[in-house]
Design a protein around this motif. Structure first.
Motif, PDB file in Angstrom:
ATOM      1  N   GLU A   1       0.793  -1.092  -0.030  1.00 52.56           N
ATOM      2  CA  GLU A   1       0.117  -0.008  -0.097  1.00 52.56           C
ATOM      3  C   GLU A   1       0.782   1.320   0.284  1.00 52.56           C
ATOM      4  O   GLU A   1       0.604   2.148  -0.558  1.00 52.56           O
TER       5      GLU A   1
ATOM      6  N   ASP B   1       3.939   1.315  -1.226  1.00 56.65           N
ATOM      7  CA  ASP B   1       4.669   1.396  -2.386  1.00 56.65           C
ATOM      8  C   ASP B   1       3.569   2.056  -3.698  1.00 56.65           C
ATOM      9  O   ASP B   1       4.092   2.905  -4.384  1.00 56.65           O
ATOM     10  N   ASP B   2       2.461   1.562  -3.504  1.00 60.12           N
ATOM     11  CA  ASP B   2       1.489   2.250  -4.499  1.00 60.12           C
ATOM     12  C   ASP B   2       1.194   3.758  -4.228  1.00 60.12           C
ATOM     13  O   ASP B   2       1.144   4.567  -5.099  1.00 60.12           O
ATOM     14  N   ARG B   3       1.231   4.058  -2.929  1.00 64.05           N
ATOM     15  CA  ARG B   3       1.068   5.312  -2.639  1.00 64.05           C
ATOM     16  C   ARG B   3       2.158   6.352  -3.099  1.00 64.05           C
ATOM     17  O   ARG B   3       1.818   7.464  -3.608  1.00 64.05           O
TER      18      ARG B   3
ATOM     19  N   THR C   1       4.207   5.559  -5.640  1.00 62.86           N
ATOM     20  CA  THR C   1       4.224   5.588  -7.204  1.00 62.86           C
ATOM     21  C   THR C   1       2.885   6.515  -7.666  1.00 62.86           C
ATOM     22  O   THR C   1       3.280   7.173  -8.484  1.00 62.86           O
ATOM     23  N   ARG C   2       2.036   6.621  -6.976  1.00 61.19           N
ATOM     24  CA  ARG C   2       0.934   7.618  -7.286  1.00 61.19           C
ATOM     25  C   ARG C   2       1.368   8.903  -7.076  1.00 61.19           C
ATOM     26  O   ARG C   2       1.442   9.787  -8.086  1.00 61.19           O
ATOM     27  N   LEU C   3       2.378   9.266  -6.203  1.00 58.71           N
ATOM     28  CA  LEU C   3       2.791  10.556  -5.865  1.00 58.71           C
ATOM     29  C   LEU C   3       4.074  10.645  -6.842  1.00 58.71           C
ATOM     30  O   LEU C   3       4.007  12.158  -7.434  1.00 58.71           O
ATOM     31  N   GLU C   4       4.687   9.973  -7.141  1.00 65.53           N
ATOM     32  CA  GLU C   4       5.825  10.186  -8.337  1.00 65.53           C
ATOM     33  C   GLU C   4       5.104  10.407  -9.558  1.00 65.53           C
ATOM     34  O   GLU C   4       5.620  11.315 -10.300  1.00 65.53           O
ATOM     35  N   GLU C   5       3.910   9.656  -9.918  1.00 66.98           N
ATOM     36  CA  GLU C   5       3.319   9.897 -11.022  1.00 66.98           C
ATOM     37  C   GLU C   5       2.764  11.270 -11.006  1.00 66.98           C
ATOM     38  O   GLU C   5       2.800  12.213 -12.070  1.00 66.98           O
ATOM     39  N   THR C   6       2.043  11.674  -9.819  1.00 69.32           N
ATOM     40  CA  THR C   6       1.584  13.351  -9.951  1.00 69.32           C
ATOM     41  C   THR C   6       2.667  14.252 -10.126  1.00 69.32           C
ATOM     42  O   THR C   6       2.538  15.296 -10.677  1.00 69.32           O
TER      43      THR C   6
ATOM     44  N   HIS D   1       3.658  14.438 -13.725  1.00 70.30           N
ATOM     45  CA  HIS D   1       2.553  15.075 -14.489  1.00 70.30           C
ATOM     46  C   HIS D   1       2.731  16.509 -14.423  1.00 70.30           C
ATOM     47  O   HIS D   1       2.494  17.461 -15.297  1.00 70.30           O
TER      48      HIS D   1
END
Length: 69
Positions: free
Chosen positions: A3, A5-7, A9-14, A17
Motif C-alpha cells: 500500500e 509502495d502504491d501511494r 508510485t501515485r505521488l511520483e506519477e503526480t 505530471h
C-alpha cells in the motif's frame, strides 16, 4: 508495504505530471511573451510612421463651413 509502495508510485506519477504541465506552461508563456514583444515593436514602428506623416502634413486645414450652408 504494498500500500505504501502504491501511494509513493501515485505521488511520483503526480509529480511527474505536474512537472510536465509546468514545462508546457513555461513554453506557452515564452511564446506569448515573444508575440507581445513583436506586437510592441510593430506598434512602435506604426507610431513613428504616424508621427512622420503628421509632421509632413503641416497644419490642419481650418474647420470652416461648406459653401452650401
Amino acid at each position: 508495504m504494498a500500500e505504501a509502495d502504491d501511494r509513493i508510485t501515485r505521488l511520483e506519477e503526480t509529480v511527474a505530471h505536474q512537472g510536465r504541465i509546468i514545462d508546457e506552461l513555461s513554453d506557452q508563456l515564452t511564446e506569448q511573451w515573444r508575440v507581445v514583444e513583436q506586437t510592441r515593436a510593430k506598434l512602435d514602428r506604426l507610431t513613428e510612421r504616424f508621427m512622420a506623416i503628421e509632421e509632413q502634413s503641416g497644419e490642419a486645414p481650418p474647420n470652416t463651413r461648406p459653401p452650401h450652408y
